[in-house]
Motif scaffolding. Structure first.
Motif, short mmCIF file in Angstrom:
data_model
loop_
_atom_site.label_atom_id
_atom_site.label_comp_id
_atom_site.label_asym_id
_atom_site.label_seq_id
_atom_site.Cartn_x
_atom_site.Cartn_y
_atom_site.Cartn_z
N GLY A 129 7.44 -4.42 -2.08
CA GLY A 129 6.88 -3.38 -1.23
C GLY A 129 6.70 -2.01 -1.84
O GLY A 129 6.25 -1.09 -1.17
N LEU A 130 7.07 -1.83 -3.11
CA LEU A 130 6.92 -0.51 -3.73
C LEU A 130 6.43 -0.66 -5.16
O LEU A 130 7.22 -0.76 -6.10
N PRO A 131 5.11 -0.68 -5.36
CA PRO A 131 4.56 -0.79 -6.72
C PRO A 131 4.87 0.47 -7.54
O PRO A 131 4.19 1.47 -7.42
N LEU A 132 5.93 0.40 -8.33
CA LEU A 132 6.46 1.58 -9.00
C LEU A 132 5.54 2.19 -10.06
O LEU A 132 5.43 3.42 -10.14
N GLY A 179 0.87 18.67 2.27
CA GLY A 179 0.30 19.62 3.22
C GLY A 179 -0.73 18.99 4.15
O GLY A 179 -1.73 19.62 4.48
N GLY A 180 -0.52 17.75 4.53
CA GLY A 180 -1.44 17.08 5.42
C GLY A 180 -2.69 16.54 4.74
O GLY A 180 -3.56 15.96 5.39
N GLN A 181 -2.79 16.69 3.43
CA GLN A 181 -3.95 16.21 2.69
C GLN A 181 -3.56 14.98 1.87
O GLN A 181 -2.53 14.98 1.19
N ARG A 182 -4.40 13.95 1.92
CA ARG A 182 -4.14 12.75 1.12
C ARG A 182 -4.54 13.03 -0.32
O ARG A 182 -5.69 13.34 -0.62
N LEU A 183 -3.56 12.94 -1.22
CA LEU A 183 -3.79 13.17 -2.64
C LEU A 183 -4.19 11.89 -3.37
O LEU A 183 -4.98 11.94 -4.32
N ALA A 198 0.84 -1.20 0.00
CA ALA A 198 0.00 0.00 0.00
C ALA A 198 0.87 1.25 0.00
O ALA A 198 1.93 1.28 0.62
N LEU A 199 0.40 2.26 -0.72
CA LEU A 199 1.09 3.54 -0.83
C LEU A 199 0.09 4.68 -0.64
O LEU A 199 -1.08 4.54 -0.96
N CYS A 200 0.60 5.80 -0.16
CA CYS A 200 -0.23 6.99 -0.02
C CYS A 200 0.64 8.21 -0.30
O CYS A 200 1.76 8.30 0.19
#
Length: 130
Positions: free
Chosen positions: A96-99, A35-39, A29-31
């Motif tokens: 662990g990092l879906p590029l 600025g504190g907002q999930r894009l 999972a990636l996020c």
């Protein structure tokens, strides 16, 4: 059942014995935040089918790769890939990092552009040839 990092050879061997001959799912999972907002967020699921390994194969693998800090008790990025007879998913997602989803999201949210990548690659190439 959720497999964690085994921490000991004994637990790594037990996890691999439980996984052998079966298909399991691995989630990455990636996020992206700004600025504190999930894009953007993404969850990638890979399906890995472990071969029907003998106890000796499992003991030898754990002694060789020492996968004590790897979820599931294997390091796919090294000798662990030899434990499987079927894999549905990309190596980067399994590690662990879906590029591809990440790079797409970075471009979509203007955190990176393809032209920036190409310019940096050309500069790196020139620096190596100097």
């Amino acid at each position: 059942r959720i497999f964690e990092k085994p921490g000991t050879q004994k637990r790594a061997i037990a996890q691999l014995k439980e996984l052998r001959g079966h298909t399991h799912q691995l989630y990455s999972a990636l996020c992206l935040m700004r600025g504190g907002q999930r894009l953007w967020w993404n969850t990638t699921v890979s399906h890995l089918t472990m071969d029907l390994l003998s106890d000796d194969d499992i003991f030898a693998y754990v002694a060789l790769d020492q996968p004590l800090n790897a979820c599931g008790g294997y390091h796919f990025e090294s000798s662990g890939r030899h434990l499987f007879n079927k894999v549905e998913g990309t190596s980067d997602a399994i590690q662990g990092l879906p590029l591809i989803p990440l790079l797409t999201a970075l471009r979509t949210h203007h955190a990176m552009s393809l032209s920036d990548v190409l310019v940096n690659a050309e500069q790196h190439k020139e620096a190596l040839s100097s």
